[in-house]
Write an enzyme that holds these catalytic residues in place. Structure first.
Site, PDB file in Angstrom:
ATOM      1  N   HIS A 140       0.868  -1.176   0.000  1.00  0.00           N
ATOM      2  CA  HIS A 140       0.000   0.000   0.000  1.00  0.00           C
ATOM      3  C   HIS A 140       0.912   1.235   0.000  1.00  0.00           C
ATOM      4  CE1 HIS A 140      -2.771   2.962   1.815  1.00  0.00           C
ATOM      5  NE2 HIS A 140      -3.751   2.169   1.473  1.00  0.00           N
ATOM      6  N   ASP A 162       3.066  -4.099   8.206  1.00  0.00           N
ATOM      7  CA  ASP A 162       1.833  -3.343   8.008  1.00  0.00           C
ATOM      8  C   ASP A 162       0.675  -4.310   8.260  1.00  0.00           C
ATOM      9  OD1 ASP A 162      -0.483  -2.281   6.958  1.00  0.00           O
ATOM     10  OD2 ASP A 162       0.435  -1.568   5.093  1.00  0.00           O
ATOM     11  N   GLN A 174      -4.507  -4.866   7.100  1.00  0.00           N
ATOM     12  CA  GLN A 174      -5.498  -5.784   6.536  1.00  0.00           C
ATOM     13  C   GLN A 174      -5.480  -7.154   7.199  1.00  0.00           C
ATOM     14  OE1 GLN A 174      -7.850  -4.863   4.663  1.00  0.00           O
ATOM     15  NE2 GLN A 174      -7.111  -2.979   3.721  1.00  0.00           N
ATOM     16  N   LYS A 190     -10.538  -0.138  10.521  1.00  0.00           N
ATOM     17  CA  LYS A 190     -10.728  -1.334   9.702  1.00  0.00           C
ATOM     18  C   LYS A 190     -11.162  -2.521  10.554  1.00  0.00           C
ATOM     19  CE  LYS A 190      -7.297   0.122   6.288  1.00  0.00           C
ATOM     20  NZ  LYS A 190      -8.007   0.584   5.090  1.00  0.00           N
ATOM     21  N   CYS A 237      -4.668   2.483  -3.728  1.00  0.00           N
ATOM     22  CA  CYS A 237      -3.434   2.996  -3.128  1.00  0.00           C
ATOM     23  C   CYS A 237      -2.279   2.036  -3.331  1.00  0.00           C
ATOM     24  CB  CYS A 237      -3.599   3.276  -1.629  1.00  0.00           C
ATOM     25  SG  CYS A 237      -4.894   4.433  -1.280  1.00  0.00           S
TER      26      CYS A 237
HETATM   27  C1  LIG Z   1      -2.412  -2.646   3.521  1.00  0.00           C
HETATM   28  C2  LIG Z   1      -2.751  -1.281   4.014  1.00  0.00           C
HETATM   29  N1  LIG Z   1      -1.810  -0.536   4.607  1.00  0.00           N
HETATM   30  C3  LIG Z   1      -2.064   0.686   5.083  1.00  0.00           C
HETATM   31  C4  LIG Z   1      -3.312   1.258   4.979  1.00  0.00           C
HETATM   32  C5  LIG Z   1      -3.515   2.649   5.496  1.00  0.00           C
HETATM   33  O1  LIG Z   1      -4.374   2.678   6.554  1.00  0.00           O
HETATM   34  P1  LIG Z   1      -4.910   4.074   7.119  1.00  0.00           P
HETATM   35  O2  LIG Z   1      -5.459   4.815   5.958  1.00  0.00           O
HETATM   36  O3  LIG Z   1      -5.946   3.690   8.103  1.00  0.00           O
HETATM   37  O4  LIG Z   1      -3.743   4.765   7.740  1.00  0.00           O
HETATM   38  C6  LIG Z   1      -4.331   0.524   4.385  1.00  0.00           C
HETATM   39  C7  LIG Z   1      -5.694   1.073   4.254  1.00  0.00           C
HETATM   40  O5  LIG Z   1      -6.108   1.780   3.412  1.00  0.00           O
HETATM   41  C8  LIG Z   1      -4.039  -0.764   3.880  1.00  0.00           C
HETATM   42  O6  LIG Z   1      -4.981  -1.475   3.266  1.00  0.00           O
END
Ligand SMILES: Cc1ncc(COP(=O)(O)O)c(C=O)c1O
Lengths: 157, 412
Positions: B123, B200, B203, B226, B366
């Protein structure tokens, strides 16, 4: 509801433009070239414009995008040929207003066939798809740097 | 199991509505999840009864708020099996957690010539911070390749992680492909080369039992929103020795120990990172979300999503012209399905599904480098959670078929 409402968006003419876009490709003689992205979806649009005697003599676009962005680009190219930058600025503002639900008596006169994209107003998530090509041509031929005109486009940056 | 899980739907008032005249089927859970009454009420009750600033007053409300705030830290530590509650740092989400590690730890420890290893499936929030760090320190950013089915290529893992590696930062579960990466194995390799394993968990944490120690992680970040909690609250976990070496990025109230005219000493972790008034109500909501999830059981949630995938994937595979990205076997993925229909742009598909009351996402999710790697401009993504049912899956399958029929001549 199912898919009946979709017909307001995907009118036959729109599907045809998307399937067989006009002025798709590139130009031999280019005076202005611009690449714009729709950051929410990653779509890219490249626009080439040939200006002659203060008017758009020819135009071409390339890139990938959804039906709405492709059809809108195709219709835009049809409408802006022969127009001056000042006229184009007015058209872009009219388009931007139309897809956010503000049609006026002048809309159809200014936008011609592109008026068929008015249905986008019912699909707010798709406004950016429709405006990408118009923003591109606006920037490519930028007639004036009037902040007021730009301001009207800001709803979808 | 599915039947029992279906009882949970009634805890989510938002799901009880029609969208475009159809019963809403919410399949955008990878973006954010809906909130059960228990979470909304915990936040409301906090504001109705306990609201005060934490660590500041000596009055009763301040004590109550502080106690609630710190109790959730303990709860989170337990939830992810962290050794200590002092290793639980409140953030606004995964993005902030990963950025803090890159800037607060990375900038002090990564040098010219070092290597940072990530993968093509990251991401943007586990990619851009490392790219920035590489640019600032003169380190080299390297990518682990993927197999054809989207899983990490373990040979590439072995090749890319070397003695020059300072940091390996990987997603636990891909937000596009739904694959679960073998973090424990990779952490082992990472540690053999004296590098740090940063995970990370955005998910994975909502969908399976997390044990940061068993994973071999050094840092682990996730987002509350999430996993049923409010937006604006997240967690960064780090080993205490590493948190001690990591610099705070926000200076000000709350995080200080002693401020003099020319110098200041900071509190210990985790408080040194939490400058300024925190998202206290968010923390309370996160606590309620964890209680809710643990009552159901993370293993049951994972099993429920497996049942859904086992039923839905074969149905989707039968649709001609539909490509599913990532592993085709349900066992190898979580409840995320990214797909495309031949000759249709994902935006057009998602608009059509929305007209049928089905919320999905279309776009690059993203993950632009992953889209480039897969050679697609974008995909549609349907992502399931504990309140989704087999009927929801069926609605998706039927919705896709109707979409295909509507655009039978293609749109692009
Ligand atoms: C794999 C992953 N990493 C990071 C994020 C970023 O999360 P957040 O927008 O809650 O900071 C997301 C969510 O969009 C994600 O799916």
């Amino acid at each position: 509801m199912a898919l009946s409402k979709l017909e307001n968006l995907y009118r036959q003419m729109i599907l045809e433009h998307a399937a067989h876009p006009h002025h798709h490709g590139s130009l031999k003689k280019t005076s202005q070239k611009i690449e714009l992205r729709n950051p929410t979806c990653g779509d890219v649009l490249t626009l080439e414009v040939e200006l002659k005697d203060g008017k758009v003599a020819d135009i071409a676009f390339a890139g990938s995008g959804c039906t709405i962005s492709q059809a809108s680009a195709s219709m835009m190219t049809d409408e802006v040929i022969g127009k001056t930058p000042a006229q184009i600025a007015k058209m872009v503002v009219a388009f931007s207003e139309m897809v956010t639900g503000k049609e006026t008596d002048e809309t159809e006169e200014l936008l011609g066939d592109a008026t068929i994209l008015a249905g986008v107003a019912q699909f707010p998530a798709r406004i950016k798809c429709a405006t990408l090509a118009w923003k591109a041509v606006y920037q490519a031929v930028k007639a004036d740097d009037s902040k007021a005109t730009l301001g009207l486009l800001h709803h979808d940056v | 199991m599915v039947k029992k899980m279906n009882d949970y739907i009634k805890d989510f008032p938002i799901l009880n509505q029609k969208v475009n005249d159809e019963r809403l089927v919410y399949l955008d859970n990878a973006a954010t999840t809906q909130k059960p009454r228990a979470v909304v009420e915990a936040v409301t009750n906090y504001y109705y009864h306990d609201n005060a600033n934490v660590h500041r007053g000596v009055h009763t409300l301040a004590e109550r708020a502080t106690e609630a705030f710190e109790n959730v830290r303990t709860k989170v530590a337990h939830f992810i099996n962290a050794p200590s509650k002092d290793e639980i740092v409140y953030t606004k989400g995964t993005t902030e957690g990963l950025n803090w590690v890159a800037a607060g730890y990375g900038r002090n420890h990564v040098k010219v010539g070092d290597e940072i290893v990530i993968s093509y499936m990251e991401h943007h929030s586990n990619l851009v911070p490392w790219q920035q760090l590489a640019q600032q320190t003169g380190a080299k950013l390297k990518y682990i390749a993927l197999q054809a089915d989207g899983q990490l290529d373990m040979e590439s893992v072995q090749q890319q992680i070397t003695d020059k590696t300072a940091i390996v930062a990987l997603t636990h579960v891909s937000n596009v492909l739904g694959v679960v990466n073998p973090i424990a194995k990779i952490a082992h390799i990472t540690h053999q080369h004296n590098a740090l394993m940063i995970v990370d968990g955005a998910q994975s944490t909502p969908h399976m039992k997390i044990d940061v120690q068993a994973l071999g992680a050094d840092f682990f970040a996730f987002s509350g929103h999430k996993l049923l909690a409010p937006t604006g609250i997240g967690i960064l976990w780090g080993k205490s020795s590493l948190l001690a070496e990591m610099s705070p990025l926000e200076f000000g109230g709350e995080m200080i120990d002693w401020v003099q005219l020319q110098k200041t000493t900071f509190k210990a972790a985790p408080w040194k990172f939490e400058g300024g008034t925190q998202n206290i109500a968010g923390v309370v909501g996160l606590g309620a979300a964890i209680d809710y999830l643990e009552k159901i059981g993370m293993d049951n949630i994972q099993a429920h999503e497996q049942v859904l995938m086992q039923a839905i994937l074969p149905e989707l595979s039968k649709i001609k012209g539909l490509t599913i990205y990532g592993p085709q076997e349900a066992q190898e993925r979580t409840g995320i399905i990214a797909f495309n229909l031949d000759n249709l742009h994902p935006h057009d598909v998602a608009t059509a599904l929305d007209m049928e009351g089905i919320a999905t996402r279309a776009g690059h999710h993203c993950a632009q480098p992953l889209m480039a790697y897969l050679k697609v401009p974008a995909t549609v993504r349907a992502s399931f959670y504990l309140y989704n049912t087999l009927a929801d899956g069926q609605r998706l399958v039927e919705g896709i078929k109707a979409t295909k029929e509507f655009f039978k001549n293609g749109t692009i």
